[in-house]
Write a protein that holds these residues in place. Structure first.
Motif, PDB file in Angstrom:
ATOM      1  N   TYR A  94      11.185   2.095  -6.997  1.00 27.89           N
ATOM      2  CA  TYR A  94      11.570   3.289  -6.251  1.00 27.89           C
ATOM      3  C   TYR A  94      11.040   3.125  -4.835  1.00 27.89           C
ATOM      4  O   TYR A  94       9.834   3.219  -4.592  1.00 27.89           O
ATOM      5  CB  TYR A  94      10.973   4.534  -6.922  1.00 27.89           C
ATOM      6  N   THR A  95      11.945   2.847  -3.893  1.00 30.86           N
ATOM      7  CA  THR A  95      11.541   2.470  -2.547  1.00 30.86           C
ATOM      8  C   THR A  95      11.126   3.687  -1.726  1.00 30.86           C
ATOM      9  O   THR A  95      11.482   4.832  -2.037  1.00 30.86           O
ATOM     10  CB  THR A  95      12.684   1.746  -1.825  1.00 30.86           C
ATOM     11  N   ASP A  96      10.407   3.417  -0.653  1.00 34.97           N
ATOM     12  CA  ASP A  96      10.005   4.482   0.266  1.00 34.97           C
ATOM     13  C   ASP A  96      11.217   5.131   0.930  1.00 34.97           C
ATOM     14  O   ASP A  96      11.213   6.337   1.200  1.00 34.97           O
ATOM     15  CB  ASP A  96       9.068   3.926   1.339  1.00 34.97           C
ATOM     16  N   ALA A  97      12.265   4.344   1.175  1.00 33.40           N
ATOM     17  CA  ALA A  97      13.473   4.881   1.800  1.00 33.40           C
ATOM     18  C   ALA A  97      14.157   5.897   0.887  1.00 33.40           C
ATOM     19  O   ALA A  97      14.614   6.956   1.341  1.00 33.40           O
ATOM     20  CB  ALA A  97      14.438   3.742   2.134  1.00 33.40           C
ATOM     21  N   CYS A  98      14.219   5.597  -0.402  1.00 26.80           N
ATOM     22  CA  CYS A  98      14.806   6.539  -1.360  1.00 26.80           C
ATOM     23  C   CYS A  98      13.957   7.801  -1.472  1.00 26.80           C
ATOM     24  O   CYS A  98      14.492   8.918  -1.536  1.00 26.80           O
ATOM     25  CB  CYS A  98      14.956   5.874  -2.726  1.00 26.80           C
ATOM     26  N   GLU A  99      12.673   7.634  -1.511  1.00 27.66           N
ATOM     27  CA  GLU A  99      11.772   8.790  -1.589  1.00 27.66           C
ATOM     28  C   GLU A  99      11.949   9.703  -0.370  1.00 27.66           C
ATOM     29  O   GLU A  99      12.047  10.929  -0.508  1.00 27.66           O
ATOM     30  CB  GLU A  99      10.324   8.307  -1.686  1.00 27.66           C
ATOM     31  N   ALA A 100      12.018   9.123   0.827  1.00 29.95           N
ATOM     32  CA  ALA A 100      12.185   9.916   2.043  1.00 29.95           C
ATOM     33  C   ALA A 100      13.542  10.611   2.071  1.00 29.95           C
ATOM     34  O   ALA A 100      13.649  11.768   2.501  1.00 29.95           O
ATOM     35  CB  ALA A 100      12.022   9.022   3.264  1.00 29.95           C
ATOM     36  N   ALA A 101      14.600   9.927   1.599  1.00 30.73           N
ATOM     37  CA  ALA A 101      15.936  10.515   1.591  1.00 30.73           C
ATOM     38  C   ALA A 101      16.014  11.690   0.626  1.00 30.73           C
ATOM     39  O   ALA A 101      16.684  12.696   0.904  1.00 30.73           O
ATOM     40  CB  ALA A 101      16.968   9.458   1.227  1.00 30.73           C
ATOM     41  N   VAL A 102      15.356  11.592  -0.519  1.00 30.52           N
ATOM     42  CA  VAL A 102      15.345  12.710  -1.473  1.00 30.52           C
ATOM     43  C   VAL A 102      14.616  13.919  -0.873  1.00 30.52           C
ATOM     44  O   VAL A 102      15.064  15.060  -1.000  1.00 30.52           O
ATOM     45  CB  VAL A 102      14.690  12.280  -2.802  1.00 30.52           C
ATOM     46  N   ASN A 103      13.506  13.676  -0.191  1.00 27.32           N
ATOM     47  CA  ASN A 103      12.793  14.774   0.460  1.00 27.32           C
ATOM     48  C   ASN A 103      13.649  15.435   1.537  1.00 27.32           C
ATOM     49  O   ASN A 103      13.632  16.656   1.714  1.00 27.32           O
ATOM     50  CB  ASN A 103      11.479  14.267   1.064  1.00 27.32           C
ATOM     51  N   GLU A 104      14.417  14.644   2.269  1.00 26.98           N
ATOM     52  CA  GLU A 104      15.313  15.195   3.289  1.00 26.98           C
ATOM     53  C   GLU A 104      16.379  16.085   2.653  1.00 26.98           C
ATOM     54  O   GLU A 104      16.697  17.162   3.168  1.00 26.98           O
ATOM     55  CB  GLU A 104      15.982  14.059   4.065  1.00 26.98           C
ATOM     56  N   GLN A 105      16.927  15.638   1.516  1.00 32.60           N
ATOM     57  CA  GLN A 105      17.948  16.429   0.838  1.00 32.60           C
ATOM     58  C   GLN A 105      17.363  17.723   0.272  1.00 32.60           C
ATOM     59  O   GLN A 105      18.042  18.760   0.260  1.00 32.60           O
ATOM     60  CB  GLN A 105      18.601  15.603  -0.271  1.00 32.60           C
ATOM     61  N   ILE A 106      16.142  17.675  -0.192  1.00 32.89           N
ATOM     62  CA  ILE A 106      15.472  18.904  -0.657  1.00 32.89           C
ATOM     63  C   ILE A 106      15.405  19.916   0.476  1.00 32.89           C
ATOM     64  O   ILE A 106      15.679  21.110   0.296  1.00 32.89           O
ATOM     65  CB  ILE A 106      14.064  18.577  -1.183  1.00 32.89           C
ATOM     66  N   ASN A 107      15.066  19.443   1.669  1.00 32.56           N
ATOM     67  CA  ASN A 107      14.985  20.326   2.828  1.00 32.56           C
ATOM     68  C   ASN A 107      16.353  20.890   3.199  1.00 32.56           C
ATOM     69  O   ASN A 107      16.476  22.073   3.571  1.00 32.56           O
ATOM     70  CB  ASN A 107      14.381  19.555   4.002  1.00 32.56           C
ATOM     71  N   VAL A 108      17.411  20.079   3.082  1.00 29.86           N
ATOM     72  CA  VAL A 108      18.772  20.548   3.344  1.00 29.86           C
ATOM     73  C   VAL A 108      19.142  21.671   2.380  1.00 29.86           C
ATOM     74  O   VAL A 108      19.663  22.726   2.783  1.00 29.86           O
ATOM     75  CB  VAL A 108      19.777  19.378   3.231  1.00 29.86           C
ATOM     76  N   GLU A 109      18.886  21.448   1.098  1.00 33.30           N
ATOM     77  CA  GLU A 109      19.255  22.446   0.090  1.00 33.30           C
ATOM     78  C   GLU A 109      18.511  23.765   0.306  1.00 33.30           C
ATOM     79  O   GLU A 109      19.098  24.850   0.185  1.00 33.30           O
ATOM     80  CB  GLU A 109      18.961  21.903  -1.314  1.00 33.30           C
ATOM     81  N   TYR A 110      17.243  23.695   0.647  1.00 31.04           N
ATOM     82  CA  TYR A 110      16.472  24.917   0.874  1.00 31.04           C
ATOM     83  C   TYR A 110      16.959  25.655   2.122  1.00 31.04           C
ATOM     84  O   TYR A 110      17.014  26.891   2.142  1.00 31.04           O
ATOM     85  CB  TYR A 110      14.987  24.597   1.006  1.00 31.04           C
ATOM     86  N   ASN A 111      17.317  24.929   3.181  1.00 33.41           N
ATOM     87  CA  ASN A 111      17.806  25.580   4.394  1.00 33.41           C
ATOM     88  C   ASN A 111      19.152  26.260   4.157  1.00 33.41           C
ATOM     89  O   ASN A 111      19.387  27.378   4.643  1.00 33.41           O
ATOM     90  CB  ASN A 111      17.912  24.565   5.538  1.00 33.41           C
ATOM     91  N   VAL A 112      20.044  25.616   3.431  1.00 36.60           N
ATOM     92  CA  VAL A 112      21.323  26.230   3.101  1.00 36.60           C
ATOM     93  C   VAL A 112      21.109  27.461   2.231  1.00 36.60           C
ATOM     94  O   VAL A 112      21.756  28.503   2.423  1.00 36.60           O
ATOM     95  CB  VAL A 112      22.251  25.210   2.416  1.00 36.60           C
ATOM     96  N   SER A 113      20.198  27.367   1.289  1.00 35.16           N
ATOM     97  CA  SER A 113      19.868  28.520   0.451  1.00 35.16           C
ATOM     98  C   SER A 113      19.345  29.682   1.293  1.00 35.16           C
ATOM     99  O   SER A 113      19.667  30.846   1.045  1.00 35.16           O
ATOM    100  CB  SER A 113      18.822  28.121  -0.596  1.00 35.16           C
ATOM    101  N   TYR A 114      18.565  29.363   2.303  1.00 37.06           N
ATOM    102  CA  TYR A 114      17.988  30.375   3.199  1.00 37.06           C
ATOM    103  C   TYR A 114      19.088  31.115   3.970  1.00 37.06           C
ATOM    104  O   TYR A 114      19.052  32.337   4.121  1.00 37.06           O
ATOM    105  CB  TYR A 114      17.032  29.671   4.163  1.00 37.06           C
ATOM    106  N   VAL A 115      20.080  30.365   4.454  1.00 40.06           N
ATOM    107  CA  VAL A 115      21.201  30.981   5.176  1.00 40.06           C
ATOM    108  C   VAL A 115      22.007  31.887   4.239  1.00 40.06           C
ATOM    109  O   VAL A 115      22.365  33.021   4.605  1.00 40.06           O
ATOM    110  CB  VAL A 115      22.106  29.900   5.790  1.00 40.06           C
ATOM    111  N   TYR A 116      22.300  31.404   3.044  1.00 39.56           N
ATOM    112  CA  TYR A 116      23.046  32.212   2.086  1.00 39.56           C
ATOM    113  C   TYR A 116      22.288  33.495   1.723  1.00 39.56           C
ATOM    114  O   TYR A 116      22.888  34.556   1.538  1.00 39.56           O
ATOM    115  CB  TYR A 116      23.338  31.405   0.821  1.00 39.56           C
ATOM    116  N   HIS A 117      20.981  33.401   1.641  1.00 38.63           N
ATOM    117  CA  HIS A 117      20.184  34.590   1.331  1.00 38.63           C
ATOM    118  C   HIS A 117      20.259  35.597   2.470  1.00 38.63           C
ATOM    119  O   HIS A 117      20.274  36.811   2.242  1.00 38.63           O
ATOM    120  CB  HIS A 117      18.740  34.187   1.050  1.00 38.63           C
ATOM    121  N   SER A 118      20.319  35.099   3.689  1.00 35.82           N
ATOM    122  CA  SER A 118      20.484  35.980   4.843  1.00 35.82           C
ATOM    123  C   SER A 118      21.845  36.681   4.811  1.00 35.82           C
ATOM    124  O   SER A 118      21.960  37.873   5.130  1.00 35.82           O
ATOM    125  CB  SER A 118      20.334  35.175   6.134  1.00 35.82           C
ATOM    126  N   MET A 119      22.883  35.955   4.417  1.00 36.73           N
ATOM    127  CA  MET A 119      24.215  36.554   4.280  1.00 36.73           C
ATOM    128  C   MET A 119      24.215  37.642   3.209  1.00 36.73           C
ATOM    129  O   MET A 119      24.823  38.711   3.380  1.00 36.73           O
ATOM    130  CB  MET A 119      25.236  35.471   3.929  1.00 36.73           C
TER     131      MET A 119
END
Length: 259
Positions: free
Chosen positions: A91-116
Protein backbone atom coordinates in the motif's frame (compact mmCIF):
# COMPACT_ATOMS: atom_id res chain seq x y z
CA UNK A 1 6.88 -26.66 6.62
CA UNK A 2 9.10 -29.74 6.61
CA UNK A 3 8.87 -32.54 9.18
CA UNK A 4 11.80 -34.89 9.24
CA UNK A 5 11.99 -38.11 11.19
CA UNK A 6 14.99 -40.44 11.66
CA UNK A 7 15.19 -43.22 9.15
CA UNK A 8 15.27 -45.74 12.03
CA UNK A 9 11.73 -44.79 12.97
CA UNK A 10 10.49 -45.88 9.56
CA UNK A 11 12.28 -49.25 9.44
CA UNK A 12 9.88 -51.16 11.71
CA UNK A 13 7.84 -52.64 8.89
CA UNK A 14 10.93 -53.53 6.89
CA UNK A 15 12.51 -55.42 9.79
CA UNK A 16 9.53 -57.68 10.56
CA UNK A 17 10.01 -61.45 10.45
CA UNK A 18 8.81 -63.14 7.29
CA UNK A 19 6.05 -64.97 9.12
CA UNK A 20 4.36 -61.77 10.43
CA UNK A 21 1.86 -59.68 8.48
CA UNK A 22 1.12 -56.05 9.52
CA UNK A 23 -2.49 -55.13 10.07
CA UNK A 24 -3.42 -51.50 10.99
CA UNK A 25 -6.58 -50.75 12.91
CA UNK A 26 -8.04 -47.93 15.01
CA UNK A 27 -9.98 -48.25 18.24
CA UNK A 28 -12.40 -45.34 18.95
CA UNK A 29 -13.20 -46.44 22.50
CA UNK A 30 -9.60 -46.21 23.68
CA UNK A 31 -8.58 -43.26 21.42
CA UNK A 32 -5.51 -45.21 20.34
CA UNK A 33 -4.00 -46.50 17.13
CA UNK A 34 -2.89 -50.16 17.12
CA UNK A 35 -0.36 -51.88 14.91
CA UNK A 36 -1.17 -55.57 15.14
CA UNK A 37 1.31 -58.04 13.75
CA UNK A 38 -0.43 -61.34 13.04
CA UNK A 39 1.40 -64.59 12.30
CA UNK A 40 0.10 -67.18 9.82
CA UNK A 41 -3.24 -68.81 10.73
CA UNK A 42 -1.61 -72.00 11.96
CA UNK A 43 0.36 -70.11 14.59
CA UNK A 44 -0.95 -69.66 18.07
CA UNK A 45 0.38 -66.25 19.13
CA UNK A 46 0.35 -62.62 17.96
CA UNK A 47 2.37 -59.52 18.68
CA UNK A 48 0.53 -56.23 19.37
CA UNK A 49 2.24 -52.82 19.44
CA UNK A 50 -0.04 -50.09 20.81
CA UNK A 51 0.42 -46.29 20.67
CA UNK A 52 -2.03 -44.24 22.75
CA UNK A 53 -2.10 -41.06 24.83
CA UNK A 54 -1.46 -42.87 28.08
CA UNK A 55 0.72 -45.67 26.86
CA UNK A 56 3.86 -43.67 26.15
CA UNK A 57 4.77 -40.37 27.79
CA UNK A 58 8.23 -40.04 26.35
CA UNK A 59 8.77 -36.90 24.23
CA UNK A 60 8.96 -37.25 20.46
CA UNK A 61 12.56 -36.69 19.36
CA UNK A 62 14.34 -36.45 16.06
CA UNK A 63 11.66 -34.22 14.38
CA UNK A 64 13.00 -31.06 12.74
CA UNK A 65 10.76 -28.04 11.94
CA UNK A 66 11.87 -25.75 9.09
CA UNK A 67 9.63 -22.82 7.96
CA UNK A 68 9.44 -21.89 4.29
CA UNK A 69 12.00 -19.42 3.09
CA UNK A 70 9.14 -17.14 1.99
CA UNK A 71 7.75 -17.12 5.53
CA UNK A 72 11.15 -16.19 6.90
CA UNK A 73 11.20 -13.21 4.56
CA UNK A 74 7.73 -12.05 5.65
CA UNK A 75 8.59 -12.45 9.30
CA UNK A 76 11.53 -10.11 8.85
CA UNK A 77 9.22 -7.47 7.35
CA UNK A 78 6.74 -7.36 10.26
CA UNK A 79 7.32 -4.03 12.05
CA UNK A 80 8.02 -4.01 15.77
CA UNK A 81 7.33 -0.31 16.45
CA UNK A 82 3.88 0.12 18.07
CA UNK A 83 2.97 3.16 15.93
CA UNK A 84 3.49 1.28 12.64
CA UNK A 85 0.63 -0.69 11.04
CA UNK A 86 0.93 -4.47 11.09
CA UNK A 87 -1.68 -4.95 8.34
CA UNK A 88 -0.06 -2.74 5.70
CA UNK A 89 1.10 -4.64 2.62
CA UNK A 90 1.86 -3.23 -0.84
CA UNK A 91 0.00 0.00 0.00
CA UNK A 92 1.97 2.96 -1.33
CA UNK A 93 2.18 6.45 0.11
CA UNK A 94 0.63 7.81 -3.09
CA UNK A 95 -2.47 5.64 -2.64
CA UNK A 96 -2.74 6.59 1.01
CA UNK A 97 -2.55 10.32 0.18
CA UNK A 98 -5.11 9.98 -2.64
CA UNK A 99 -7.61 8.24 -0.33
CA UNK A 100 -7.21 11.02 2.24
CA UNK A 101 -7.84 13.60 -0.49
CA UNK A 102 -11.03 11.81 -1.53
CA UNK A 103 -12.21 11.70 2.08
CA UNK A 104 -11.84 15.47 2.19
CA UNK A 105 -13.78 15.83 -1.08
CA UNK A 106 -16.66 13.73 0.22
CA UNK A 107 -16.88 15.67 3.48
CA UNK A 108 -16.84 19.05 1.69
CA UNK A 109 -19.62 17.99 -0.68
CA UNK A 110 -21.59 16.70 2.29
CA UNK A 111 -21.09 20.08 3.98
CA UNK A 112 -22.53 21.95 0.97
CA UNK A 113 -25.53 19.63 0.77
CA UNK A 114 -26.18 20.15 4.48
CA UNK A 115 -26.17 23.90 3.89
CA UNK A 116 -28.75 23.45 1.11
CA UNK A 117 -30.90 21.38 3.46
CA UNK A 118 -30.82 24.18 6.04
CA UNK A 119 -31.80 26.78 3.40
CA UNK A 120 -34.82 24.89 2.00
CA UNK A 121 -35.99 23.98 5.51
CA UNK A 122 -36.44 27.66 6.47
CA UNK A 123 -39.98 28.77 7.30
CA UNK A 124 -39.91 31.46 4.57
CA UNK A 125 -38.68 28.98 1.92
CA UNK A 126 -40.57 25.87 3.08
CA UNK A 127 -39.70 23.48 0.27
CA UNK A 128 -39.66 20.32 2.36
CA UNK A 129 -39.04 17.97 -0.54
CA UNK A 130 -35.85 19.74 -1.57
CA UNK A 131 -34.79 19.94 2.09
CA UNK A 132 -35.31 16.17 2.39
CA UNK A 133 -33.40 15.47 -0.84
CA UNK A 134 -30.38 17.52 0.14
CA UNK A 135 -30.30 16.14 3.67
CA UNK A 136 -30.22 12.59 2.30
CA UNK A 137 -27.53 13.64 -0.19
CA UNK A 138 -25.43 15.06 2.65
CA UNK A 139 -25.74 11.84 4.64
CA UNK A 140 -24.81 9.77 1.58
CA UNK A 141 -21.63 11.75 0.97
CA UNK A 142 -20.68 11.45 4.64
CA UNK A 143 -21.24 7.70 4.42
CA UNK A 144 -18.85 7.62 1.45
CA UNK A 145 -16.24 9.48 3.49
CA UNK A 146 -16.60 7.00 6.35
CA UNK A 147 -16.36 4.05 3.94
CA UNK A 148 -13.08 5.48 2.64
CA UNK A 149 -11.85 5.95 6.20
CA UNK A 150 -12.61 2.32 6.98
CA UNK A 151 -10.73 1.25 3.86
CA UNK A 152 -7.77 3.43 4.80
CA UNK A 153 -7.55 1.74 8.19
CA UNK A 154 -8.05 -1.69 6.66
CA UNK A 155 -5.04 -1.21 4.37
CA UNK A 156 -2.87 0.09 7.19
CA UNK A 157 -2.94 3.76 6.18
CA UNK A 158 -3.40 6.77 8.44
CA UNK A 159 -6.55 8.91 8.08
CA UNK A 160 -5.76 12.63 7.87
CA UNK A 161 -8.71 15.04 7.92
CA UNK A 162 -8.42 18.53 6.45
CA UNK A 163 -10.37 21.72 7.18
CA UNK A 164 -13.79 22.12 5.54
CA UNK A 165 -14.52 25.05 3.24
CA UNK A 166 -17.41 27.27 4.32
CA UNK A 167 -20.35 26.72 1.92
CA UNK A 168 -22.94 29.20 0.69
CA UNK A 169 -25.87 30.02 2.94
CA UNK A 170 -28.15 31.62 0.29
CA UNK A 171 -29.28 29.84 -2.87
CA UNK A 172 -31.90 32.18 -4.32
CA UNK A 173 -30.94 33.27 -7.82
CA UNK A 174 -32.67 36.15 -9.58
CA UNK A 175 -32.64 34.46 -12.98
CA UNK A 176 -33.06 30.77 -12.14
CA UNK A 177 -34.71 30.77 -8.73
CA UNK A 178 -33.47 28.77 -5.73
CA UNK A 179 -34.62 25.26 -6.71
CA UNK A 180 -32.99 25.20 -10.16
CA UNK A 181 -29.86 27.02 -8.99
CA UNK A 182 -29.33 24.55 -6.11
CA UNK A 183 -29.98 21.52 -8.30
CA UNK A 184 -27.53 22.72 -10.96
CA UNK A 185 -24.95 23.23 -8.24
CA UNK A 186 -25.64 19.70 -7.00
CA UNK A 187 -25.09 18.34 -10.52
CA UNK A 188 -21.76 20.16 -10.72
CA UNK A 189 -20.74 18.71 -7.33
CA UNK A 190 -21.60 15.15 -8.41
CA UNK A 191 -19.55 15.53 -11.59
CA UNK A 192 -16.65 16.95 -9.61
CA UNK A 193 -16.83 14.04 -7.21
CA UNK A 194 -16.83 11.62 -10.13
CA UNK A 195 -13.71 13.26 -11.59
CA UNK A 196 -11.97 12.94 -8.23
CA UNK A 197 -12.95 9.27 -7.99
CA UNK A 198 -11.57 8.61 -11.49
CA UNK A 199 -8.33 10.29 -10.43
CA UNK A 200 -8.24 8.08 -7.33
CA UNK A 201 -8.76 5.04 -9.53
CA UNK A 202 -5.88 6.12 -11.80
CA UNK A 203 -3.56 6.51 -8.82
CA UNK A 204 -4.41 2.94 -7.80
CA UNK A 205 -3.77 1.70 -11.35
CA UNK A 206 -0.45 3.54 -11.63
CA UNK A 207 0.69 1.91 -8.39
CA UNK A 208 -0.60 -1.52 -9.49
CA UNK A 209 -2.94 -1.74 -6.50
CA UNK A 210 -5.54 -4.19 -7.78
CA UNK A 211 -7.41 -4.34 -4.47
CA UNK A 212 -7.87 -0.57 -4.41
CA UNK A 213 -9.10 -0.37 -8.01
CA UNK A 214 -11.65 -3.11 -7.30
CA UNK A 215 -12.82 -1.28 -4.17
CA UNK A 216 -13.38 2.00 -6.05
CA UNK A 217 -15.14 0.31 -8.96
CA UNK A 218 -17.49 -1.77 -6.83
CA UNK A 219 -18.33 0.82 -4.17
CA UNK A 220 -18.36 4.21 -5.93
CA UNK A 221 -18.14 4.53 -9.71
CA UNK A 222 -21.43 2.88 -10.70
CA UNK A 223 -23.35 4.67 -7.98
CA UNK A 224 -21.83 8.01 -9.01
CA UNK A 225 -23.05 7.63 -12.60
CA UNK A 226 -26.56 6.86 -11.33
CA UNK A 227 -26.54 10.03 -9.20
CA UNK A 228 -25.41 12.18 -12.14
CA UNK A 229 -28.19 10.78 -14.34
CA UNK A 230 -30.84 11.33 -11.65
CA UNK A 231 -29.88 14.94 -10.87
CA UNK A 232 -29.55 15.72 -14.60
CA UNK A 233 -33.22 14.75 -15.00
CA UNK A 234 -34.17 16.98 -12.06
CA UNK A 235 -32.35 19.92 -13.66
CA UNK A 236 -34.16 19.31 -16.98
CA UNK A 237 -37.53 19.19 -15.23
CA UNK A 238 -36.91 22.36 -13.23
CA UNK A 239 -35.82 24.23 -16.37
CA UNK A 240 -39.20 23.41 -17.91
CA UNK A 241 -41.06 24.56 -14.80
CA UNK A 242 -39.36 27.93 -14.35
CA UNK A 243 -39.80 29.76 -11.04
CA UNK A 244 -43.58 29.52 -10.77
CA UNK A 245 -46.09 27.22 -9.11
CA UNK A 246 -44.62 24.16 -10.77
CA UNK A 247 -41.68 24.23 -8.35
CA UNK A 248 -44.08 23.42 -5.53
CA UNK A 249 -45.35 20.33 -7.40
CA UNK A 250 -41.75 19.27 -8.05
CA UNK A 251 -41.02 19.71 -4.36
CA UNK A 252 -44.00 17.54 -3.44
CA UNK A 253 -42.72 14.85 -5.80
CA UNK A 254 -39.37 14.84 -3.98
CA UNK A 255 -41.07 14.86 -0.58
CA UNK A 256 -43.03 11.67 -1.28
CA UNK A 257 -40.35 9.93 -3.33
CA UNK A 258 -38.82 6.84 -1.77
CA UNK A 259 -35.14 7.19 -0.80
Amino acid sequence: MLLRAPSSALSLANSLPDNLTPLFSSSSSSSSSILKLSPPRNAGASLVVSASKGANTRPLTGVVFEPFEEVKKELSLIPSAPQVSLARQKYTDACEAAVNEQINVEYNVSYVYHSMYAYFDRDNVALKGLAKFFKESSEEERDHAEKLMEYQNKRGGRVTLESLIKPLCEYDNEEKGDALYAMELALSLEKLTNEKLLHLHKVAEDNQDVQMTEFIESEFLGEQIEAIKKISEYVAQLRRLGKGHGVWHFDQMLLHEEA
